[in-house]
Design a protein around this motif. Sequence first.
Motif, short mmCIF file in Angstrom:
data_model
loop_
_atom_site.label_atom_id
_atom_site.label_comp_id
_atom_site.label_asym_id
_atom_site.label_seq_id
_atom_site.Cartn_x
_atom_site.Cartn_y
_atom_site.Cartn_z
N ASP A 156 0.83 -1.21 0.00
CA ASP A 156 0.00 0.00 0.00
C ASP A 156 0.86 1.27 0.00
N GLY A 157 2.18 1.09 -0.14
CA GLY A 157 3.06 2.25 -0.26
C GLY A 157 3.55 2.81 1.07
N GLU A 158 3.03 2.26 2.19
CA GLU A 158 3.42 2.79 3.50
C GLU A 158 4.52 1.93 4.13
N CYS A 159 5.27 2.55 5.06
CA CYS A 159 6.28 1.80 5.83
C CYS A 159 5.72 1.55 7.22
N GLU A 160 4.81 0.58 7.32
CA GLU A 160 4.15 0.32 8.60
C GLU A 160 4.96 -0.66 9.45
N VAL A 161 5.79 -1.46 8.80
CA VAL A 161 6.54 -2.49 9.53
C VAL A 161 8.04 -2.36 9.26
N ASN A 162 8.82 -3.04 10.09
CA ASN A 162 10.27 -2.91 10.03
C ASN A 162 10.96 -4.25 10.25
N GLU A 163 12.23 -4.28 9.83
CA GLU A 163 13.12 -5.35 10.26
C GLU A 163 14.00 -4.75 11.35
N VAL A 164 14.16 -5.47 12.44
CA VAL A 164 15.03 -4.98 13.51
C VAL A 164 16.15 -6.00 13.70
N PHE A 165 17.39 -5.52 13.65
CA PHE A 165 18.55 -6.40 13.78
C PHE A 165 19.24 -6.15 15.12
N PHE A 166 19.70 -7.23 15.73
CA PHE A 166 20.42 -7.14 17.01
C PHE A 166 21.79 -7.78 16.82
N ASP A 167 22.84 -6.98 16.93
CA ASP A 167 24.20 -7.49 16.78
C ASP A 167 24.98 -7.26 18.07
N ASN A 168 25.18 -8.34 18.81
CA ASN A 168 25.91 -8.26 20.09
C ASN A 168 25.38 -7.14 20.98
N VAL A 169 24.06 -7.05 21.10
CA VAL A 169 23.46 -6.00 21.93
C VAL A 169 23.56 -6.40 23.40
N GLU A 170 24.07 -5.49 24.22
CA GLU A 170 24.18 -5.78 25.66
C GLU A 170 22.98 -5.17 26.38
N VAL A 171 22.32 -5.99 27.21
CA VAL A 171 21.11 -5.55 27.91
C VAL A 171 21.33 -5.72 29.42
N PRO A 172 21.07 -4.67 30.22
CA PRO A 172 21.25 -4.82 31.67
C PRO A 172 20.35 -5.92 32.24
N ALA A 173 20.86 -6.68 33.20
CA ALA A 173 20.09 -7.80 33.78
C ALA A 173 18.78 -7.31 34.37
N GLU A 174 18.74 -6.05 34.84
CA GLU A 174 17.51 -5.53 35.45
C GLU A 174 16.37 -5.38 34.42
N ASN A 175 16.70 -5.49 33.12
CA ASN A 175 15.66 -5.38 32.08
C ASN A 175 14.97 -6.71 31.80
N LEU A 176 15.33 -7.75 32.55
CA LEU A 176 14.63 -9.03 32.42
C LEU A 176 13.26 -8.90 33.09
N ILE A 177 12.20 -9.26 32.35
CA ILE A 177 10.84 -9.18 32.92
C ILE A 177 10.50 -10.55 33.51
N GLY A 178 10.13 -10.58 34.78
CA GLY A 178 9.77 -11.84 35.43
C GLY A 178 10.98 -12.75 35.58
N GLU A 179 10.70 -14.07 35.53
CA GLU A 179 11.79 -15.03 35.74
C GLU A 179 12.45 -15.43 34.43
N GLU A 180 13.75 -15.72 34.52
CA GLU A 180 14.48 -16.20 33.34
C GLU A 180 13.85 -17.51 32.85
#
Length: 241
Positions: free
Chosen positions: A54-78
């Motif tokens: 439809d000509g719109e950019c409604e969706v995306n590809e998201v790439f993760f390359d060696n992204v470091e995430v703080p442990a506190e960003n874990l939601i609930g239990e591992e």
Amino acid sequence: VNGQKTWTTLGQYGEWIFCLVRTSNEGKPQTGISFLLIDMKSKGVTVRPIKLLDGECEVNEVFFDNVEVPAENLIGEENKGWTYAKHLLSHERTNIADVNRAKRELERLKRIAKAEGVYDDVRFRDEIAKLEVDVVALEMLVLRVLSAEKSGKNSLDIAGLLKIRGSEIQQRYSELMMLAAGPYALPLIREAMEAGWQGDFPGGVLANAPLASTYFNMRKTTIYGGSNEVQRNIVAQTILG
Ligand SMILES: Cc1cc2nc3c(=O)[nH]c(=O)nc-3n(C[C@H](O)[C@H](O)[C@H](O)COP(=O)(O)OP(=O)(O)OC[C@H]3O[C@@H](n4cnc5c(N)ncnc54)[C@H](O)[C@@H]3O)c2cc1C
């Protein structure tokens, strides 16, 4: 975190993203997944918008390359991420049913059909009537689910069914509107319109014009939120037994 997520809706505007990431290979595939909240500005996150039919950019590809995430960003239990995700998905699927929009679009369909003269065609009116019956039935089903939820019963297993019916209804009204509008259903291209290329709109209403792009956009509804084929499997297993 390493990996790729395709079809992230409006991800180009997002500041944060929830991800289901594999944190263990032990046990069933559904276990060993964790629920992480990731800052989109983190080093190694790349967002690439996808241009759709439809000509719109409604969706995306998201790439993760060696992204470091703080442990506190874990939601609930591992390793319990899939349990949390299933709960959220059932709400997403109930939401996709979108009865209010269906009722609004049904009225719009009738207005366009009347303006274009096809409302007098008994076969076309039959299609509108069948759609209206299905919208009312879906509304009753959604209300039953909501009232059961309110009284503490878990009726969200039925969410897949609401998603199937709601998405099919969305595709039907977008198709009927396009049929009713005929050549007026062409996508709204403002420059072409200003040059006098597109002529008038059904009922003289500008908003009636981009019906073809809505039709194309609605193809997604039977895929996103879990494809309807997979929802049928879930309904068969959890409701029919
Ligand atoms: C427009 C759009 C927006 C989206 N937005 C988001 C978003 O914001 N966030 C997000 O996380 N995801 C999003 N998605 C992803 C969406 O949830 C998935 O595309 C969808 O769940 C289907 O999964 P898949 O693409 O991996 O297809 P697949 O699972 O590879 O399916 C491919 C085909 O095989 C069929 N199939 C697969 N397994 C079975 C089976 N067991 N039995 C029968 N048939 C089967 C499917 O029905 C489908 O026809 C979006 C998708 C679209 C199209």
